[in-house]
Design a protein around this motif. Structure first.
Motif, PDB file in Angstrom:
ATOM      1  N   ASN A 193       2.264  -9.083 -26.963  1.00 59.08           N
ATOM      2  CA  ASN A 193       3.522  -8.579 -27.534  1.00 59.08           C
ATOM      3  C   ASN A 193       3.301  -7.268 -28.280  1.00 59.08           C
ATOM      4  N   HIS A 194       2.157  -7.158 -28.952  1.00 58.40           N
ATOM      5  CA  HIS A 194       1.840  -5.925 -29.676  1.00 58.40           C
ATOM      6  C   HIS A 194       1.520  -4.783 -28.717  1.00 58.40           C
TER       7      HIS A 194
ATOM      8  N   GLY B 252      -3.322  -1.009 -25.173  1.00 58.37           N
ATOM      9  CA  GLY B 252      -2.240  -0.423 -24.390  1.00 58.37           C
ATOM     10  C   GLY B 252      -1.972   0.980 -24.894  1.00 58.37           C
ATOM     11  N   SER B 253      -1.565   1.902 -24.015  1.00 61.43           N
ATOM     12  CA  SER B 253      -1.361   3.287 -24.434  1.00 61.43           C
ATOM     13  C   SER B 253      -0.402   4.003 -23.496  1.00 61.43           C
TER      14      SER B 253
ATOM     15  N   ILE C 268      -2.063   1.194 -28.960  1.00 60.83           N
ATOM     16  CA  ILE C 268      -2.151  -0.014 -29.783  1.00 60.83           C
ATOM     17  C   ILE C 268      -3.316  -0.854 -29.286  1.00 60.83           C
ATOM     18  N   GLN C 269      -4.158  -1.247 -30.214  1.00 60.31           N
ATOM     19  CA  GLN C 269      -5.303  -2.098 -29.883  1.00 60.31           C
ATOM     20  C   GLN C 269      -5.274  -3.311 -30.800  1.00 60.31           C
ATOM     21  N   THR C 270      -5.383  -4.490 -30.223  1.00 62.84           N
ATOM     22  CA  THR C 270      -5.399  -5.707 -31.024  1.00 62.84           C
ATOM     23  C   THR C 270      -6.599  -6.570 -30.644  1.00 62.84           C
TER      24      THR C 270
ATOM     25  N   VAL D  29      -4.973  -5.348 -35.840  1.00 64.94           N
ATOM     26  CA  VAL D  29      -4.248  -4.410 -34.974  1.00 64.94           C
ATOM     27  C   VAL D  29      -4.551  -2.985 -35.423  1.00 64.94           C
ATOM     28  N   LEU D  30      -4.894  -2.124 -34.459  1.00 68.33           N
ATOM     29  CA  LEU D  30      -5.014  -0.688 -34.692  1.00 68.33           C
ATOM     30  C   LEU D  30      -3.839  -0.014 -33.980  1.00 68.33           C
TER      31      LEU D  30
END
Length: 377
Positions: free
Chosen positions: A15-16, A46-47, A53-55, A237-238
């Motif tokens: 989802n993130h 994802g980008s 976003i990295q989780t 999360v980043l």
């Protein structure tokens, strides 16, 4: 590569990262999600190049086993398909295995999917940011500062820098400003743990997506600002965002210091009256509503549509000082400004029928909204 993971935990992470995946990218591999598996856990990335976003899903968390690692490795799976598959799997235990480098097998209960993966080495590297130069910010403060400003960014790309929110950190204070040249939203806050000064513009789209990620967290957010990127770190999360280039306009000169008319009013009553008046205002191009002072104790909110009819509503004032006034404005802009302030007691100050006017809370001087009126016949 092979691991077994709790489906609910994987879905949360998806989802993130899905918020950063765009189907319109010109780089085919960015339609995918990168999955990195190590002995410590699973990382999803994802980008769309603007937002990354990295989780991280730790193998073990709070004495619970999230992931069982059988063999480490990295692959990229088509994001939307992988997300849909995981959502519809029949059990909460998911086994993912990669054979022959790209053949990916997803098992859950009696279901098994076979997908073709992409080589993780082709996926762009994360922005290189020195995370030592970070400063903390309470999550609730960050969320409110975004909510109270981001709605006022420009939606058209004619002046790209106005599609972002200007963050100015100076003298251990943060000022967030957004404007589309027809209205302005400003929010101030103390930032005593920041030693550096910054003046950057963060895309409104990035801040909206960040706010969704922060929705259910109260953990302080670590922020790192560089020349081209900003990084927000929270709860495994980043969130990376590029910064907008260009000089943000000097908005201080737009905010009036002298006023001809000052009103103190119940903000929620005013919001509801404008909302009702806007029902008839939708027929005109700018959703125009008129405000007129009737006396020191009351104003009239009205709207007129030649095809539909007109509406008038009288509202009591707590205070009215200065000159009589008739002014027209966008109902949408006024309602969004009042929602951002979110207080019962609002001060509205005018410098004339065709000059920008400001709204602020009686209790909190850190929030300011400015609206440019609309000329009507």
């Amino acid at each position: 590569m092979k691991f077994i993971i709790v489906r609910d935990r994987l879905l949360d992470a998806l989802n993130h990262v899905m918020k950063a995946v765009s189907g319109k990218t010109t780089i085919p591999i960015l339609t995918g999600i990168k999955i990195d598996v190590t002995k410590d856990g699973v990382t999803l990335t994802g980008s769309d190049t603007d937002i990354t976003i990295q989780t991280f899903i730790p193998a073990e968390e709070d004495a619970k086993q999230n992931v069982t690692i059988v063999e480490s490795g990295s692959i990229v799976l088509q994001a939307r398909m992988f997300n849909e598959i995981v959502r519809k799997l029949p059990t909460n235990e998911v086994e993912i295995q990669v054979t022959n480098e790209v053949q990916t097998h997803i098992r859950s209960g009696k279901s098994i999917f076979h997908l073709i993966a992409s080589d993780a080495n082709e996926y762009p590297l994360l922005p290189n940011i020195n995370q030592d130069a970070s400063f903390p910010m309470p999550a609730d403060l960050l969320k409110s500062m975004i909510r109270e400003t981001v709605f006022a960014v420009a939606v058209t790309e004619s002046r790209p820098v106005l599609t972002g929110v200007n963050w100015i950190i100076k003298d251990q204070s943060l000022i967030c400003v957004a404007t589309d040249s027809h209205r302005l939203a400003r929010r101030k806050a103390k930032m005593e743990q920041v030693q550096e000064d910054y003046d950057v513009v963060i895309p409104g789209k990035s801040l909206n997506e960040l706010n969704k990620i922060l929705e259910n967290t109260n953990t302080p957010v670590e922020i790192v600002i560089t020349e081209q990127q900003v990084l927000f770190k929270t709860d495994n999360v980043l969130f990376f965002s590029r910064l907008l280039e260009g000089n943000y306009p000097d908005t201080d000169r737009l905010i009036p210091n002298e006023f001809q008319t000052t009103m103190k009013i119940n903000g929620k009553e005013l919001l509801q009256a404008i909302d009702r008046a806007s029902l008839l205002a939708r027929g005109n191009s700018h959703n125009v509503v008129r405000l007129e002072t009737l006396s020191e104790e009351s104003i009239e909110i009205s709207s007129n549509s030649p095809e539909i009819g007109k509406v008038q509503e009288e509202i009591s004032l707590d205070l009215c000082e200065g000159e009589q006034l008739k002014i027209s404005f966008s109902a949408k802009y006024m309602m969004e400004a009042l929602k951002a302030i979110g207080e019962d007691h609002v001060i509205v100050q005018f410098t004339g029928a065709m000059r920008p006017f400001i709204l602020r809370s009686l209790e909190d001087d850190t929030i300011l909204q400015l609206i440019v009126p609309i000329r009507t016949n």
